[in-house]
Design a protein around this motif. Structure first.
Motif, PDB file in Angstrom:
ATOM      1  N   GLN A 195       0.814  -1.221   0.000  1.00  0.00           N
ATOM      2  CA  GLN A 195       0.000   0.000   0.000  1.00  0.00           C
ATOM      3  C   GLN A 195       0.851   1.276   0.000  1.00  0.00           C
ATOM      4  OE1 GLN A 195      -2.319  -0.646   3.508  1.00  0.00           O
ATOM      5  NE2 GLN A 195      -3.693  -2.081   2.510  1.00  0.00           N
ATOM      6  N   GLY A 196       2.170   1.126  -0.047  1.00  0.00           N
ATOM      7  CA  GLY A 196       3.049   2.288  -0.056  1.00  0.00           C
ATOM      8  C   GLY A 196       3.367   2.838   1.320  1.00  0.00           C
ATOM      9  N   HIS A 197       2.983   2.094   2.360  1.00  0.00           N
ATOM     10  CA  HIS A 197       3.327   2.477   3.730  1.00  0.00           C
ATOM     11  C   HIS A 197       4.667   1.864   4.093  1.00  0.00           C
ATOM     12  CE1 HIS A 197      -1.227   1.954   4.037  1.00  0.00           C
ATOM     13  NE2 HIS A 197      -1.034   3.250   4.101  1.00  0.00           N
ATOM     14  N   VAL A 198       5.380   2.511   5.011  1.00  0.00           N
ATOM     15  CA  VAL A 198       6.562   1.864   5.565  1.00  0.00           C
ATOM     16  C   VAL A 198       6.045   0.787   6.514  1.00  0.00           C
ATOM     17  CG1 VAL A 198       8.614   2.171   7.001  1.00  0.00           C
ATOM     18  CG2 VAL A 198       8.016   3.903   5.304  1.00  0.00           C
ATOM     19  N   ASN A 199       6.486  -0.437   6.304  1.00  0.00           N
ATOM     20  CA  ASN A 199       6.037  -1.576   7.095  1.00  0.00           C
ATOM     21  C   ASN A 199       6.382  -1.368   8.569  1.00  0.00           C
ATOM     22  OD1 ASN A 199       6.705  -4.366   8.355  1.00  0.00           O
ATOM     23  ND2 ASN A 199       5.362  -4.823   6.625  1.00  0.00           N
ATOM     24  N   ASN A 200       5.473  -1.780   9.454  1.00  0.00           N
ATOM     25  CA  ASN A 200       5.685  -1.563  10.884  1.00  0.00           C
ATOM     26  C   ASN A 200       6.974  -2.213  11.400  1.00  0.00           C
ATOM     27  OD1 ASN A 200       4.199  -4.117  10.576  1.00  0.00           O
ATOM     28  ND2 ASN A 200       4.207  -4.161  12.792  1.00  0.00           N
ATOM     29  N   ALA A 201       7.362  -3.345  10.857  1.00  0.00           N
ATOM     30  CA  ALA A 201       8.608  -3.990  11.283  1.00  0.00           C
ATOM     31  C   ALA A 201       9.822  -3.156  10.873  1.00  0.00           C
ATOM     32  CB  ALA A 201       8.700  -5.392  10.701  1.00  0.00           C
ATOM     33  N   LYS A 202       9.711  -2.418   9.782  1.00  0.00           N
ATOM     34  CA  LYS A 202      10.824  -1.572   9.322  1.00  0.00           C
ATOM     35  C   LYS A 202      11.006  -0.370  10.248  1.00  0.00           C
ATOM     36  CE  LYS A 202      11.777  -4.082   5.749  1.00  0.00           C
ATOM     37  NZ  LYS A 202      13.056  -4.701   5.502  1.00  0.00           N
ATOM     38  N   ILE A 203       9.952   0.026  10.956  1.00  0.00           N
ATOM     39  CA  ILE A 203      10.066   1.127  11.924  1.00  0.00           C
ATOM     40  C   ILE A 203      11.070   0.728  13.004  1.00  0.00           C
ATOM     41  CG2 ILE A 203       8.831   2.502  13.659  1.00  0.00           C
ATOM     42  CD1 ILE A 203       8.041   3.126  10.678  1.00  0.00           C
ATOM     43  N   VAL A 204      11.034  -0.530  13.419  1.00  0.00           N
ATOM     44  CA  VAL A 204      11.994  -1.029  14.415  1.00  0.00           C
ATOM     45  C   VAL A 204      13.416  -0.906  13.877  1.00  0.00           C
ATOM     46  CG1 VAL A 204      12.717  -3.051  15.745  1.00  0.00           C
ATOM     47  CG2 VAL A 204      10.284  -2.582  15.426  1.00  0.00           C
ATOM     48  N   THR A 205      13.592  -1.236  12.598  1.00  0.00           N
ATOM     49  CA  THR A 205      14.915  -1.137  11.971  1.00  0.00           C
ATOM     50  C   THR A 205      15.375   0.312  11.876  1.00  0.00           C
ATOM     51  OG1 THR A 205      14.458  -3.141  10.705  1.00  0.00           O
ATOM     52  CG2 THR A 205      16.245  -1.743   9.911  1.00  0.00           C
ATOM     53  N   LEU A 206      14.466   1.220  11.513  1.00  0.00           N
ATOM     54  CA  LEU A 206      14.823   2.649  11.454  1.00  0.00           C
ATOM     55  C   LEU A 206      15.230   3.167  12.834  1.00  0.00           C
ATOM     56  CD1 LEU A 206      11.989   3.887   9.082  1.00  0.00           C
ATOM     57  CD2 LEU A 206      14.438   3.805   8.540  1.00  0.00           C
ATOM     58  N   ALA A 207      14.483   2.773  13.871  1.00  0.00           N
ATOM     59  CA  ALA A 207      14.829   3.189  15.236  1.00  0.00           C
ATOM     60  C   ALA A 207      16.192   2.635  15.642  1.00  0.00           C
ATOM     61  CB  ALA A 207      13.746   2.733  16.215  1.00  0.00           C
ATOM     62  N   GLU A 208      16.452   1.390  15.281  1.00  0.00           N
ATOM     63  CA  GLU A 208      17.748   0.777  15.587  1.00  0.00           C
ATOM     64  C   GLU A 208      18.877   1.556  14.925  1.00  0.00           C
ATOM     65  OE1 GLU A 208      19.772  -3.612  15.091  1.00  0.00           O
ATOM     66  OE2 GLU A 208      18.546  -2.836  13.450  1.00  0.00           O
ATOM     67  N   GLU A 209      18.705   1.882  13.654  1.00  0.00           N
ATOM     68  CA  GLU A 209      19.746   2.620  12.943  1.00  0.00           C
ATOM     69  C   GLU A 209      19.963   4.000  13.563  1.00  0.00           C
ATOM     70  OE1 GLU A 209      20.917   4.035   8.446  1.00  0.00           O
ATOM     71  OE2 GLU A 209      19.486   2.396   8.692  1.00  0.00           O
ATOM     72  N   ALA A 210      18.883   4.657  13.967  1.00  0.00           N
ATOM     73  CA  ALA A 210      19.011   5.968  14.620  1.00  0.00           C
ATOM     74  C   ALA A 210      19.778   5.845  15.940  1.00  0.00           C
ATOM     75  CB  ALA A 210      17.632   6.580  14.855  1.00  0.00           C
ATOM     76  N   ARG A 211      19.478   4.806  16.727  1.00  0.00           N
ATOM     77  CA  ARG A 211      20.209   4.583  17.996  1.00  0.00           C
ATOM     78  C   ARG A 211      21.691   4.353  17.741  1.00  0.00           C
ATOM     79  NH1 ARG A 211      16.039   1.146  19.102  1.00  0.00           N
ATOM     80  NH2 ARG A 211      17.349  -0.685  18.780  1.00  0.00           N
ATOM     81  N   ILE A 212      21.994   3.530  16.732  1.00  0.00           N
ATOM     82  CA  ILE A 212      23.393   3.226  16.417  1.00  0.00           C
ATOM     83  C   ILE A 212      24.125   4.489  15.995  1.00  0.00           C
ATOM     84  CG2 ILE A 212      24.896   2.038  14.762  1.00  0.00           C
ATOM     85  CD1 ILE A 212      22.793  -0.293  14.877  1.00  0.00           C
ATOM     86  N   ARG A 213      23.508   5.293  15.143  1.00  0.00           N
ATOM     87  CA  ARG A 213      24.150   6.537  14.706  1.00  0.00           C
ATOM     88  C   ARG A 213      24.323   7.509  15.869  1.00  0.00           C
ATOM     89  NH1 ARG A 213      21.878   8.382   8.816  1.00  0.00           N
ATOM     90  NH2 ARG A 213      21.941   6.354   7.788  1.00  0.00           N
ATOM     91  N   PHE A 214      23.330   7.579  16.751  1.00  0.00           N
ATOM     92  CA  PHE A 214      23.421   8.453  17.924  1.00  0.00           C
ATOM     93  C   PHE A 214      24.581   8.021  18.812  1.00  0.00           C
ATOM     94  CE2 PHE A 214      22.113   9.301  22.379  1.00  0.00           C
ATOM     95  CZ  PHE A 214      22.133  10.696  22.348  1.00  0.00           C
ATOM     96  N   HIS A 215      24.673   6.723  19.103  1.00  0.00           N
ATOM     97  CA  HIS A 215      25.769   6.228  19.948  1.00  0.00           C
ATOM     98  C   HIS A 215      27.125   6.396  19.263  1.00  0.00           C
ATOM     99  CE1 HIS A 215      22.523   4.138  22.254  1.00  0.00           C
ATOM    100  NE2 HIS A 215      23.238   4.674  23.216  1.00  0.00           N
ATOM    101  N   ALA A 216      27.185   6.229  17.949  1.00  0.00           N
ATOM    102  CA  ALA A 216      28.442   6.457  17.224  1.00  0.00           C
ATOM    103  C   ALA A 216      28.841   7.925  17.312  1.00  0.00           C
ATOM    104  CB  ALA A 216      28.299   6.028  15.765  1.00  0.00           C
ATOM    105  N   PHE A 217      27.858   8.825  17.222  1.00  0.00           N
ATOM    106  CA  PHE A 217      28.143  10.252  17.375  1.00  0.00           C
ATOM    107  C   PHE A 217      28.690  10.532  18.768  1.00  0.00           C
ATOM    108  CE2 PHE A 217      26.601  14.283  19.112  1.00  0.00           C
ATOM    109  CZ  PHE A 217      27.303  15.174  18.317  1.00  0.00           C
ATOM    110  N   LEU A 218      28.043   9.983  19.798  1.00  0.00           N
ATOM    111  CA  LEU A 218      28.529  10.196  21.170  1.00  0.00           C
ATOM    112  C   LEU A 218      29.954   9.685  21.316  1.00  0.00           C
ATOM    113  CD1 LEU A 218      25.477   9.267  23.437  1.00  0.00           C
ATOM    114  CD2 LEU A 218      26.215  11.531  22.677  1.00  0.00           C
ATOM    115  N   LYS A 219      30.212   8.488  20.776  1.00  0.00           N
ATOM    116  CA  LYS A 219      31.552   7.906  20.886  1.00  0.00           C
ATOM    117  C   LYS A 219      32.587   8.783  20.187  1.00  0.00           C
ATOM    118  CE  LYS A 219      34.083   3.609  20.297  1.00  0.00           C
ATOM    119  NZ  LYS A 219      34.035   2.232  19.863  1.00  0.00           N
ATOM    120  N   SER A 220      32.222   9.377  19.062  1.00  0.00           N
ATOM    121  CA  SER A 220      33.160  10.227  18.336  1.00  0.00           C
ATOM    122  C   SER A 220      33.462  11.513  19.104  1.00  0.00           C
ATOM    123  CB  SER A 220      32.628  10.561  16.942  1.00  0.00           C
ATOM    124  OG  SER A 220      31.576  11.504  17.011  1.00  0.00           O
ATOM    125  N   GLN A 221      32.546  11.912  19.994  1.00  0.00           N
ATOM    126  CA  GLN A 221      32.737  13.127  20.787  1.00  0.00           C
ATOM    127  C   GLN A 221      33.474  12.855  22.097  1.00  0.00           C
ATOM    128  OE1 GLN A 221      31.552  16.199  19.441  1.00  0.00           O
ATOM    129  NE2 GLN A 221      31.444  14.728  17.774  1.00  0.00           N
TER     130      GLN A 221
END
Length: 138
Positions: free
Chosen positions: A19-45
């Motif tokens: 239907q052109g929606h982002v699948n609900n399971a993919k929302i979990v993956t997007l959140a995971e990627e955001a957490r990983i990038r956030f923690h990588a940013f913190l580690k770089s600082q």
């Protein structure tokens, strides 16, 4: 800090359903990627790596506010909503067309080298507090 950490993420063709929606399971993956990038940013600082160990998700809760449509990109905002002794809660909010479409609250726990939970260090607490939502916004 009142401004969340923002990440613009590309959506993939495989993120959508028929239907052109982002699948609900993919929302979990997007959140995971955001957490990983956030923690990588913190580690770089970070000057010092603290006690080390790994971070695991202990609990995750998702609120879907509106349809997340397949589009070239979505903005994810990451902020800290709670800091405990051994855990903290990150909020990852998906923003599309200027409005929230989902919110993922993830409780994260630091593990030491033996896979036991450990207390957050003062440096880790200070780092997380810098990204905390102001009182009353959580």
């Amino acid at each position: 800090m009142s401004t969340p950490y923002e990440i613009e993420m590309d959506l993939r063709w495989s993120d959508q359903d028929a239907q052109g929606h982002v699948n609900n399971a993919k929302i979990v993956t997007l959140a995971e990627e955001a957490r990983i990038r956030f923690h990588a940013f913190l580690k770089s600082q970070r000057q010092d790596s603290g006690e080390g160990g790994s971070i695991v998700v202990a609990r995750q809760e998702i609120d879907y506010h509106a349809e997340t449509r397949y589009a070239p990109a979505i903005t994810l905002q990451v902020s800290v909503v709670r800091i405990g002794t051994k855990s903290y809660t990150l909020r990852q909010q998906g923003i599309q067309d200027g409005r929230p479409v989902f919110t993922v609250d993830s409780i994260l726990v630091w593990l030491d080298g033996s896979s036991a939970s450990r207390a957050l260090t003062e440096a880790e607490r200070a780092e997380l507090e810098a990204w905390s939502l102001p009182e009353g916004e959580s």
